[in-house]
Design a protein around this motif. Structure first.
Motif, PDB file in Angstrom:
ATOM      1  N   ASP A   6      20.945  44.240   3.441  1.00  0.00           N
ATOM      2  CA  ASP A   6      21.843  43.922   2.331  1.00  0.00           C
ATOM      3  C   ASP A   6      23.196  43.528   2.902  1.00  0.00           C
ATOM      4  O   ASP A   6      23.891  44.326   3.506  1.00  0.00           O
ATOM      5  CB  ASP A   6      21.982  45.139   1.422  1.00  0.00           C
ATOM      6  CG  ASP A   6      22.716  44.784   0.142  1.00  0.00           C
ATOM      7  OD1 ASP A   6      23.197  43.640   0.037  1.00  0.00           O
ATOM      8  OD2 ASP A   6      22.814  45.649  -0.736  1.00  0.00           O
ATOM      9  N   PHE A  11      20.368  39.864  -0.034  1.00  0.00           N
ATOM     10  CA  PHE A  11      19.564  40.350   1.074  1.00  0.00           C
ATOM     11  C   PHE A  11      19.307  39.204   2.040  1.00  0.00           C
ATOM     12  O   PHE A  11      18.874  38.124   1.642  1.00  0.00           O
ATOM     13  CB  PHE A  11      18.240  40.911   0.555  1.00  0.00           C
ATOM     14  CG  PHE A  11      18.389  42.232  -0.126  1.00  0.00           C
ATOM     15  CD1 PHE A  11      18.146  43.413   0.541  1.00  0.00           C
ATOM     16  CD2 PHE A  11      18.805  42.281  -1.453  1.00  0.00           C
ATOM     17  CE1 PHE A  11      18.272  44.630  -0.104  1.00  0.00           C
ATOM     18  CE2 PHE A  11      18.942  43.494  -2.097  1.00  0.00           C
ATOM     19  CZ  PHE A  11      18.678  44.663  -1.416  1.00  0.00           C
ATOM     20  N   GLU A 107      19.842  34.177  -0.355  1.00  0.00           N
ATOM     21  CA  GLU A 107      18.439  34.581  -0.211  1.00  0.00           C
ATOM     22  C   GLU A 107      17.504  33.379  -0.336  1.00  0.00           C
ATOM     23  O   GLU A 107      16.533  33.259   0.420  1.00  0.00           O
ATOM     24  CB  GLU A 107      18.107  35.628  -1.272  1.00  0.00           C
ATOM     25  CG  GLU A 107      18.805  36.958  -1.048  1.00  0.00           C
ATOM     26  CD  GLU A 107      18.739  37.866  -2.252  1.00  0.00           C
ATOM     27  OE1 GLU A 107      19.089  39.057  -2.104  1.00  0.00           O
ATOM     28  OE2 GLU A 107      18.368  37.399  -3.338  1.00  0.00           O
ATOM     29  N   LYS A 146      12.371  42.823  -2.911  1.00  0.00           N
ATOM     30  CA  LYS A 146      13.802  43.129  -3.059  1.00  0.00           C
ATOM     31  C   LYS A 146      14.045  44.273  -4.036  1.00  0.00           C
ATOM     32  O   LYS A 146      14.815  45.195  -3.750  1.00  0.00           O
ATOM     33  CB  LYS A 146      14.541  41.876  -3.525  1.00  0.00           C
ATOM     34  CG  LYS A 146      16.020  42.116  -3.844  1.00  0.00           C
ATOM     35  CD  LYS A 146      16.710  40.845  -4.299  1.00  0.00           C
ATOM     36  CE  LYS A 146      18.172  41.118  -4.658  1.00  0.00           C
ATOM     37  NZ  LYS A 146      18.896  39.890  -5.070  1.00  0.00           N
TER      38      LYS A 146
END
Length: 235
Positions: A6, A11, A107, A146
């Protein structure tokens, strides 16, 4: 999938896994270019003479495959199953993937999570940025990794919508209070201006009967002396 960390803005892949993909001038990794080249070579090959050796759809074993899915996603699916199973094979734009699955731009740009993305020219205008299309089952798999589950993702979505509604309501109340304050101030200014510029009304005396040589106004009570004249003195 690669191990996620993170970063505070989403992420991202760990430094050890991200170091393996070398970016080219057009933003695609060398591994991605090699994979697509191999896919194009495979598509250029003539179909095998033995039907049993031909590539088939993973859903129904049909050989009528959508070759674009093989080239861009390494997924063997026929035209019929692609339309019949949208929960797996539907294509999502970057905006749809970000909003529907609560993902970030970082991401979605990470090649470790989405190495297979269809990059095509923007259909609206060729001068616009290229469009990126994601396969729904790839996006959903990453969202589960996630958030832990789709239910957890839905709960996070509900919390965000509730917070968004609260912020919207607060902004509306603040705007309404400011509008009311501005209206009250404007009314007060208009009232003061009206009083300042008002022309006083002209008072007209309404005189009563003469008594003891005086006549009094019945409205303002001002009195004045009156001298009665005897017209017989003039004749």
């Amino acid at each position: 999938m690669a191990e996620m960390q993170d970063s505070g803005g989403g992420f991202l892949a760990s430094s050890s896994s991200a170091a393996g993909a070398a970016a080219t001038a057009d933003g695609q990794s060398a591994d991605e270019l090699a994979r697509r080249k191999r896919a194009r070579v495979d598509m250029d090959k003539p179909p095998p003479l033995d039907p049993d050796l031909a590539p088939t759809c993973v859903e129904c074993k049909s050989t009528d495959l959508d070759m674009r899915y093989i080239e861009h996603y390494d997924v063997r699916v026929c035209w019929k199953c692609k339309e019949a199973v949208p929960e797996k094979y539907a294509l999502l734009t970057k905006t749809e993937a970000r909003v529907d699955y609560l993902l970030t731009d970082e991401e979605l740009r990470a090649t470790d999570y989405f190495p297979k993305v269809w990059r095509k020219q923007n259909p609206r205008k060729n001068t616009y940025n290229d469009m990126y299309l994601y396969l729904r089952m790839h996006v959903e798999a990453f969202a589960i990794q996630k958030w832990g589950s789709l239910d957890a993702m839905d709960q996070a979505f509900a919390r965000r919508e509730e917070q968004k509604g609260e912020r919207k309501e607060l902004r509306a109340r603040t705007k309404l209070a400011a509008f009311r304050a501005a209206t009250m101030y404007r009314d007060q200014q208009q009232q003061q201006s009206t009083k300042k510029n008002a022309v006083p009304a002209v008072h007209v005396h309404e005189w009563g009967q003469v008594e003891d040589g005086k006549q009094t106004c019945s409205v303002c009570q001002v009195a004045m002396e009156v001298q009665e004249l005897d017209f017989d003195d003039f004749f």
